[in-house]
Design a protein around this motif. Sequence first.
Motif, PDB file in Angstrom:
ATOM      1  N   GLN A 226       1.038   3.932  -2.945  1.00 31.01           N
ATOM      2  CA  GLN A 226      -0.130   4.684  -3.363  1.00 31.01           C
ATOM      3  C   GLN A 226      -0.139   6.108  -2.816  1.00 31.01           C
ATOM      4  O   GLN A 226      -0.856   6.951  -3.323  1.00 31.01           O
ATOM      5  CB  GLN A 226      -1.399   3.942  -2.935  1.00 31.01           C
TER       6      GLN A 226
ATOM      7  N   ALA B 167       0.810  -1.220   0.000  1.00 29.24           N
ATOM      8  CA  ALA B 167       0.000   0.000   0.000  1.00 29.24           C
ATOM      9  C   ALA B 167       0.840   1.266   0.000  1.00 29.24           C
ATOM     10  O   ALA B 167       0.340   2.341  -0.282  1.00 29.24           O
ATOM     11  CB  ALA B 167      -0.915   0.010   1.223  1.00 29.24           C
ATOM     12  N   SER B 168       2.129   1.135   0.307  1.00 26.47           N
ATOM     13  CA  SER B 168       2.950   2.329   0.500  1.00 26.47           C
ATOM     14  C   SER B 168       3.108   3.149  -0.771  1.00 26.47           C
ATOM     15  O   SER B 168       3.205   4.364  -0.705  1.00 26.47           O
ATOM     16  CB  SER B 168       4.325   1.932   1.042  1.00 26.47           C
TER      17      SER B 168
ATOM     18  N   SER C   7      -2.874  11.446  -2.053  1.00 30.79           N
ATOM     19  CA  SER C   7      -3.416  10.099  -2.205  1.00 30.79           C
ATOM     20  C   SER C   7      -4.385  10.091  -3.375  1.00 30.79           C
ATOM     21  O   SER C   7      -5.024  11.113  -3.663  1.00 30.79           O
ATOM     22  CB  SER C   7      -4.143   9.674  -0.922  1.00 30.79           C
TER      23      SER C   7
ATOM     24  N   LEU D 259      -3.244   2.987   3.861  1.00 31.31           N
ATOM     25  CA  LEU D 259      -2.082   3.372   3.074  1.00 31.31           C
ATOM     26  C   LEU D 259      -0.997   3.911   3.997  1.00 31.31           C
ATOM     27  O   LEU D 259      -1.281   4.568   5.002  1.00 31.31           O
ATOM     28  CB  LEU D 259      -2.453   4.430   2.040  1.00 31.31           C
TER      29      LEU D 259
END
Length: 242
Positions: free
Chosen positions: A23, A20-21, A40, A108
Amino acid sequence: MVRKWYWCVLVGLLLLTADASAQLQLVGTAQTHAFVRVTSPQTGKWVVLGPDVLTFQQLMTIGTASIGELKLSKRDTIVLQEGKEVVFVGPVGIYAVLQWPVEAGEPLFLPVQITGTPDPDPKPDPGPEPQPDPTPVPPDKLFVLIVRESAKVTPAQGQIFTSKAIREHLLAKSYKLRVADPDELDADGQVPTDIGPYLERCQGKTLPQLFITSDQGALLYEGELPATEAATLALLKSKGGA
């Protein structure tokens, strides 16, 4: 103690979500005493933790067994673009930027390293309580404090917080910048001693309030934050030199 445990466990869970990083995205560079922007692709709720003394590798790979040893403090943030962007200010160090999407999905996570020259004292010290009479001679350095309610920042004010021109002016002059909520508390649950007098002066006034002090603690400006980016930059230059 319960709050510290909660944040530590929360960071541990998010560090395990490596995919998730990517994003979240850092906009521009991350410099001390300047606004740091992270965006984001979707709306959500934000939390920024730090700084701490961990390296990027340690921050990304630390296991849940050691997560309780992290001593990270929650940073003040300004949320813009209907939840798609967060802005914060902090000293040199490693920060964990976290976002919970409004729609269903994984949280995230993005590690952000703020660089620059560390302050000799981790807390800006504007000196004694604000003095009512401005100093006529421009000082070498300024301490700039913005007191606002993060949930009530207007789009026009958001442009001030993300202004490249203001950020570059603060960096070029090595001015100290701090953004705080009117009810801000430190890690011990107390009103920060360095900005307590200014927070008291905000009571009953329209926010955001802007304070500009000299390096000797003389109050050069106190009042509502100007309505535009240009007006804010002009005010900063008038108090500390172009």
